[in-house]
Scaffold this active site. Structure first.
Site, PDB file in Angstrom:
ATOM      1  N   ILE A   1       0.833  -1.198   0.000  1.00 13.64           N
ATOM      2  CA  ILE A   1       0.000   0.000   0.000  1.00 13.64           C
ATOM      3  C   ILE A   1       0.869   1.249   0.000  1.00 13.64           C
ATOM      4  O   ILE A   1       0.620   2.195  -0.758  1.00 13.64           O
ATOM      5  CB  ILE A   1      -0.955  -0.021   1.212  1.00 13.64           C
ATOM      6  CG1 ILE A   1      -1.921  -1.215   1.086  1.00 13.64           C
ATOM      7  CG2 ILE A   1      -1.743   1.285   1.291  1.00 13.64           C
ATOM      8  CD1 ILE A   1      -2.796  -1.438   2.297  1.00 13.64           C
TER       9      ILE A   1
ATOM     10  N   CYS B   1      -4.832   5.449   7.333  1.00 14.06           N
ATOM     11  CA  CYS B   1      -5.809   4.529   6.741  1.00 14.06           C
ATOM     12  C   CYS B   1      -5.362   3.086   6.983  1.00 14.06           C
ATOM     13  O   CYS B   1      -5.753   2.176   6.259  1.00 14.06           O
ATOM     14  CB  CYS B   1      -5.963   4.781   5.243  1.00 14.06           C
ATOM     15  SG  CYS B   1      -6.700   6.376   4.839  1.00 14.06           S
ATOM     16  N   ALA B   2      -4.521   2.882   8.000  1.00 15.79           N
ATOM     17  CA  ALA B   2      -3.956   1.557   8.266  1.00 15.79           C
ATOM     18  C   ALA B   2      -4.649   0.899   9.448  1.00 15.79           C
ATOM     19  O   ALA B   2      -5.550   0.086   9.280  1.00 15.79           O
ATOM     20  CB  ALA B   2      -2.455   1.680   8.512  1.00 15.79           C
ATOM     21  N   ARG B   3      -4.233   1.273  10.673  1.00 15.95           N
ATOM     22  CA  ARG B   3      -4.808   0.680  11.878  1.00 15.95           C
ATOM     23  C   ARG B   3      -4.888   1.736  12.970  1.00 15.95           C
ATOM     24  O   ARG B   3      -3.940   2.490  13.201  1.00 15.95           O
ATOM     25  CB  ARG B   3      -3.959  -0.508  12.374  1.00 15.95           C
ATOM     26  CG  ARG B   3      -4.208  -1.802  11.603  1.00 15.95           C
ATOM     27  CD  ARG B   3      -5.611  -2.343  11.876  1.00 15.95           C
ATOM     28  NE  ARG B   3      -5.936  -3.523  11.107  1.00 15.95           N
ATOM     29  CZ  ARG B   3      -6.572  -3.542   9.945  1.00 15.95           C
ATOM     30  NH1 ARG B   3      -6.929  -2.409   9.369  1.00 15.95           N
ATOM     31  NH2 ARG B   3      -6.856  -4.677   9.338  1.00 15.95           N
TER      32      ARG B   3
ATOM     33  N   ASP C   1      -9.170   7.141   8.773  1.00 17.60           N
ATOM     34  CA  ASP C   1     -10.142   6.109   8.377  1.00 17.60           C
ATOM     35  C   ASP C   1     -10.279   5.042   9.457  1.00 17.60           C
ATOM     36  O   ASP C   1     -11.170   4.209   9.383  1.00 17.60           O
ATOM     37  CB  ASP C   1      -9.705   5.454   7.059  1.00 17.60           C
ATOM     38  CG  ASP C   1     -10.736   4.469   6.526  1.00 17.60           C
ATOM     39  OD1 ASP C   1     -11.935   4.813   6.522  1.00 17.60           O
ATOM     40  OD2 ASP C   1     -10.343   3.352   6.124  1.00 17.60           O
TER      41      ASP C   1
ATOM     42  N   GLU D   1     -13.673   1.193  17.376  1.00 14.95           N
ATOM     43  CA  GLU D   1     -14.535   1.381  16.207  1.00 14.95           C
ATOM     44  C   GLU D   1     -15.907   0.781  16.471  1.00 14.95           C
ATOM     45  O   GLU D   1     -16.014  -0.423  16.668  1.00 14.95           O
ATOM     46  CB  GLU D   1     -13.876   0.755  14.968  1.00 14.95           C
ATOM     47  CG  GLU D   1     -12.568   1.452  14.597  1.00 14.95           C
ATOM     48  CD  GLU D   1     -11.952   0.936  13.307  1.00 14.95           C
ATOM     49  OE1 GLU D   1     -12.482  -0.053  12.745  1.00 14.95           O
ATOM     50  OE2 GLU D   1     -10.958   1.498  12.833  1.00 14.95           O
TER      51      GLU D   1
ATOM     52  N   HIS E   1     -13.841   3.555   8.564  1.00 15.00           N
ATOM     53  CA  HIS E   1     -13.034   2.406   8.153  1.00 15.00           C
ATOM     54  C   HIS E   1     -13.474   1.904   6.769  1.00 15.00           C
ATOM     55  O   HIS E   1     -13.957   0.777   6.606  1.00 15.00           O
ATOM     56  CB  HIS E   1     -13.106   1.277   9.180  1.00 15.00           C
ATOM     57  CG  HIS E   1     -11.934   0.331   9.104  1.00 15.00           C
ATOM     58  ND1 HIS E   1     -11.449  -0.347  10.192  1.00 15.00           N
ATOM     59  CD2 HIS E   1     -11.139  -0.042   8.063  1.00 15.00           C
ATOM     60  CE1 HIS E   1     -10.417  -1.108   9.838  1.00 15.00           C
ATOM     61  NE2 HIS E   1     -10.219  -0.936   8.545  1.00 15.00           N
TER      62      HIS E   1
END
Length: 528
Positions: free
Chosen positions: A156, A234-236, A260, A265, A283
């Site tokens: 990515i 946008c990973a973790r 994200d 969550e 997410h």
């Protein structure tokens, strides 16, 4: 070589229908049950050899320990932080992800976040929807000529770099694994984090969540950054310290954030989401039709190809199996297990120091799986857990076995390739050397004694060391006859200082090995 046999799979989340279709076309029974509670999953998982999840199902140690037949956990996506990989490994269960399934989608969302932050697009949209026409409020900045720092330069991170270079951004990065000469081929100059922080106008993170990456961007690292730096995750959730990020936003040290993912969550604290400088999504990194099709297809295909012995892709906790899946590896794995059993029988105990040496160029990539195979042979009768190549090395550590491996291109005596195992316990060392002849594992050497004829490592075997004299064979034959055993094979080593090792294949093992020990100096027996 088929790594595991999977006949029934449970899919516990919504996955593209192609996943079920591929599995069923290859003879696997599939059950789909979504929204299971932890207790429901624990009750349901019994009887399945496979489990496929996305990110919502929490595959905890309790779930794994309840799964009596489970052999593989497939994650239709990249991150496996919802799976207790350590617990799965200990039980010998493969954890598999789809490493490239959502690469494009996650990279594109990251790029969208960068563009949104540079021009305040979401904020301008909301202002317009509120009936405002406020051009001065939303002054942006060009991306051209700006520096983007990419932490994590895998699939990515690489795709983000390539895309943002088309905007004229300079890309720098950090990755502890991928060599700088590799990242240079796609235009990313690698450097330490200490150098990277103050250089960047934008920073995006693309690492797994682990102890070394938790809170990677924190108060200290924000203080080292350029004032007004914009960050993207946008990973973790958790790679960026959320409390530190909020403080940096409020002080102006951070000029904006695209998020994200979150630690919780959905978030329990919405302070970041509600901050005017934050662009946030629920997410959505893999939430494209293309990524969902790709992830569903990939996880099903990977499981099928693993079963068929064609390939092993995405096994996050079973790297040793990647080299072991080739058909030519199977007899060598059997050899490793056999040598481990012989070595343990020589030492008389499991707790030991073991040195494993692969000899010959053809085994230069075999040290990993041969080491695991040797441990399987050592532990198979003494561990409370079923031992396989996945969990062998972790279980060895628990059992007090220290493993070291070495590879030598030097060709051994009597064979083009061989495996040597030296085991040390209580100050005493033993060495066994074996090879493969015609797909049959054979013993070449035992404690310095080279066998004139290699000993096939199969069936019931008795090994003993004695003085070389004409009365030896009749004495041994008498012991075996008295015990009602038949001698099926016999091989001797060259004599050293008047002593030699002998191998006897027998119809069954002696009930009392001491009846033989009165005639010899050392003796051991085992079934392979």
């Amino acid at each position: 070589m088929a790594v595991a046999t999977v006949r029934r799979i449970l899919i516990s989340e919504i996955v593209d229908p192609c996943c079920k279709q591929i599995l069923q076309e290859n003879g696997i029974a599939v059950t789909e049950k979504q929204n299971l509670s932890k207790d429901e999953l624990i009750a349901e998982i019994k009887g399945y050899e496979g489990l496929i999840v996305r990110s919502a199902t929490k595959v905890t140690a309790d779930v794994i320990n309840a799964a009596e037949d489970l052999k593989i956990i497939g994650r239709a996506g990249t991150g496996v932080d919802n799976v207790d990989v350590e617990a799965a490994t200990k039980k010998g269960i493969i954890v598999m992800n789809t490493p490239s399934g959502n690469t494009t989608s996650a990279a594109e969302l990251t790029c969208g976040m960068i563009v949104s932050l540079s021009r305040q697009i979401p904020q301008a949209v909301m202002s317009m929807k509120a009936g405002n026409w406020d051009r001065k409020k939303f002054m942006g900045a060009e991306l051209y000529g700006k520096t983007l720092g990419i932490v994590g330069l895998g699939r990515i991170g690489k795709e983000v770099a390539i895309r943002m270079q088309s905007f004229g951004m300079k890309t720098v990065g950090y990755d502890p694994i991928i060599p700088p000469e590799v990242t240079a081929t796609f235009g990313v100059e690698q450097m330490s984090l200490e150098r990277l922080w103050p250089l960047c106008d934008y920073i995006t993170v693309h690492t797994p969540l682990m102890p070394s990456t938790t809170g990677l961007l924190n108060d200290e690292s924000f203080a080292r950054c350029r004032k007004g730096v914009k960050v993207i995750n946008c990973a973790r959730g958790g790679i960026i310290d959320e409390a530190a990020l909020l403080r940096a936003l409020e002080s102006g040290q951070c000029g904006g954030a695209g998020l994200d993912v979150f630690i919780d969550e959905p978030p329990k604290d919405w302070s970041l989401v509600n901050h005017p400088g934050v662009v946030s999504c629920p997410h959505l990194g893999a939430n494209t039709k293309e990524a969902q099709i790709r992830c569903g297809r990939d996880i099903a295909t990977q499981i099928v190809e693993m079963m068929q012995g064609k390939s092993l892709i995405g096994a996050v906790n079973a790297q040793v199996l990647t080299a072991a899946i080739a058909p030519e590896s199977r007899p060598w794995i059997k050899l490793g297990e056999a040598l481990g059993s012989v070595a343990k029988a020589c030492a008389g105990q499991v707790k030991s120091q073991v040195q494993i040496t692969t000899l010959g160029q053809s085994l230069k990539n075999a040290a990993g799986y041969l080491s695991a195979a040797v441990v399987v042979g050592m532990l198979k009768d003494s561990s409370k857990n079923a031992v396989n190549l996945v969990n062998a090395l972790p279980l060895a550590k628990e059992a007090g076995v220290t493993i070291a491996s070495h590879q030598s291109d030097a060709a051994p005596m009597l064979a083009q390739s061989a495996c040597e195992v030296e085991i040390s316990a209580n100050g005493v060392s033993h060495k066994v050397v074996g090879s493969v002849q015609g797909d049959v594992p054979v013993l070449l050497e035992l404690n310095g004694g080279l066998f004139r004829q290699p000993v096939p490592l199969t069936g019931n075997l008795i090994f003993f060391k004695a003085l070389a004299n004409p009365q030896l064979v009749p004495s041994v034959a008498g012991v075996l006859t008295a015990a009602g055993l038949q001698m099926e094979s016999f091989s001797t080593s060259a004599a050293i200082a008047g002593e030699q090792w002998c191998s006897v294949g027998v119809s069954s093992l002696l009930g009392d090995l001491n009846t033989l020990k009165v005639h010899v100096k050392e003796a051991l027996q085992l079934f392979l």
